[in-house]
Design a protein around this motif. Structure first.
Motif, PDB file in Angstrom:
ATOM      1  N   ASN A  41       0.818  -1.211   0.000  1.00 36.83           N
ATOM      2  CA  ASN A  41       0.000   0.000   0.000  1.00 36.83           C
ATOM      3  C   ASN A  41       0.855   1.266   0.000  1.00 36.83           C
ATOM      4  N   ARG A  47       2.731   2.429  -6.943  1.00 34.84           N
ATOM      5  CA  ARG A  47       1.627   1.738  -7.627  1.00 34.84           C
ATOM      6  C   ARG A  47       1.485   2.209  -9.070  1.00 34.84           C
ATOM      7  N   TYR A  63      -1.324  -5.880  -5.177  1.00 28.42           N
ATOM      8  CA  TYR A  63      -1.589  -4.607  -4.512  1.00 28.42           C
ATOM      9  C   TYR A  63      -2.353  -4.864  -3.217  1.00 28.42           C
ATOM     10  N   ASP A  65      -4.156  -3.831   0.312  1.00 26.31           N
ATOM     11  CA  ASP A  65      -4.998  -2.704   0.706  1.00 26.31           C
ATOM     12  C   ASP A  65      -4.455  -1.943   1.905  1.00 26.31           C
ATOM     13  N   THR A  66      -3.553  -2.580   2.651  1.00 30.11           N
ATOM     14  CA  THR A  66      -2.945  -1.938   3.814  1.00 30.11           C
ATOM     15  C   THR A  66      -1.547  -2.484   3.981  1.00 30.11           C
TER      16      THR A  66
END
Length: 291
Positions: A41, A47, A63, A65-66
């Motif tokens: 993240n 990203r 990827y 999320d945290t």
């Protein structure tokens, strides 16, 4: 030439370093069959950069999320890789280590011709609960512990022993993983080849911000390991080490009160068996925890 190796790179907010690390992987004389990049993240443009790689063959991005720490990211990438294909090996990498072009070739050649199931580039023996250095004159040797950064692991061992335990978040996950592999009958080796250049961007120095939150996770996670693989000798060694570190922090650290507090909280959470991301390295704030 492509080998049946799945390379796993964990990254978080180190875009330029990641680019250099990735270039070193792509320049290997023996190339991985797949490169999986697990992004924790990031918020620094990582990203956006990774999206430009989506059309490159044999490269995938995960990827998250945290920020689940190195342990969580490695575990997630291992699970993904295990489902993609029947790779022979997983090569676990960090984004702040650069490898010579023959690093992977040497690891493959040596693990094929040895009894080892995990072959790292750095490691130690464990004697009476303490890490002891390996023989510097021996290039390839057995070890009790190997640093997971740069380690090549047989997929068969991962399938039997499981992936890295994400509850460690940061610190000690490789220590527990080596103990688990050995419990399942697998062997740990170290190849002292000198083919890696580690930048140690995760934190150096004695009383830095990084060692502050790392002190919490280290004290907690070591105790989680002792709970899982109990040994009276290891417990005594742990107690001695924590007393030594807390005393040094209390006497010498400029942030002595916070540093001692974090280590004591880590011990308390370890006693209670609490894992996961409980202290945010960015804010240095604790999350509410449940046992």
């Amino acid at each position: 030439m492509s080998e049946n190796v799945c390379a796993v790179i964990v990254t978080w907010n180190r875009l330029e370093t990641l680019k250099t690390a990735l270039a070193h992987i792509l320049a290997q004389t023996v190339k991985p069959a797949m490169i999986l990049i697990a992004d924790n993240n990031s918020t620094d443009g990582t990203r956006e950069f990774l999206t430009t790689l989506k059309d490159q063959p044999n490269m995938g991005c995960l990827y998250l999320d945290t920020n689940v720490g190195s342990a969580g990211a490695i575990a997630s990438a291992m699970k993904l890789g295990l489902g993609l294909a029947d790779y022979d090996y997983f090569w676990i990498l960090d984004d702040d280590t650069f490898y010579d072009k023959n690093a992977l070739r040497e690891l493959i050649d040596n693990i094929r011709n040895s009894p080892f199931d995990l072959l790292g580039l750095h490691g130690a023996l464990i004697r009476f609960g303490k890490k002891r250095p390996l023989d510097p004159a021996s290039k390839l040797q057995a070890a009790d512990y190997a640093l997971i950064d740069g380690a090549l692991i047989k997929t068969a061992a991962i399938r039997q022993a499981g992936v890295v335990d994400e509850k460690f978040f940061m610190m000690c996950d490789d220590h527990e993983y080596c103990m688990r592999l050995k419990k399942h009958g697998f062997r740990i080796g170290v190849l002292q080849s000198g083919t890696d250049n580690r930048l140690y961007l995760g934190g150096q120095g004695r009383f830095t911000r990084a060692t502050l939150w790392r002190g919490y996770y280290s004290s907690r996670n070591h105790l989680l390991i002792i709970r899982q693989y109990f040994s009276l000798v290891n417990l005594m060694g742990y107690v001695f080490l924590q007393v030594k570190l807390i005393t040094a922090a209390a006497l010498l650290a400029p942030d002595r009160f916070q540093r001692v507090k974090f280590r004591l909280v880590g011990i308390w959470h370890g006693i209670r068996g609490i894992g996961g991301k409980t202290l945010d390295p960015g804010t240095l704030k604790f999350r509410s925890v449940k046992q």
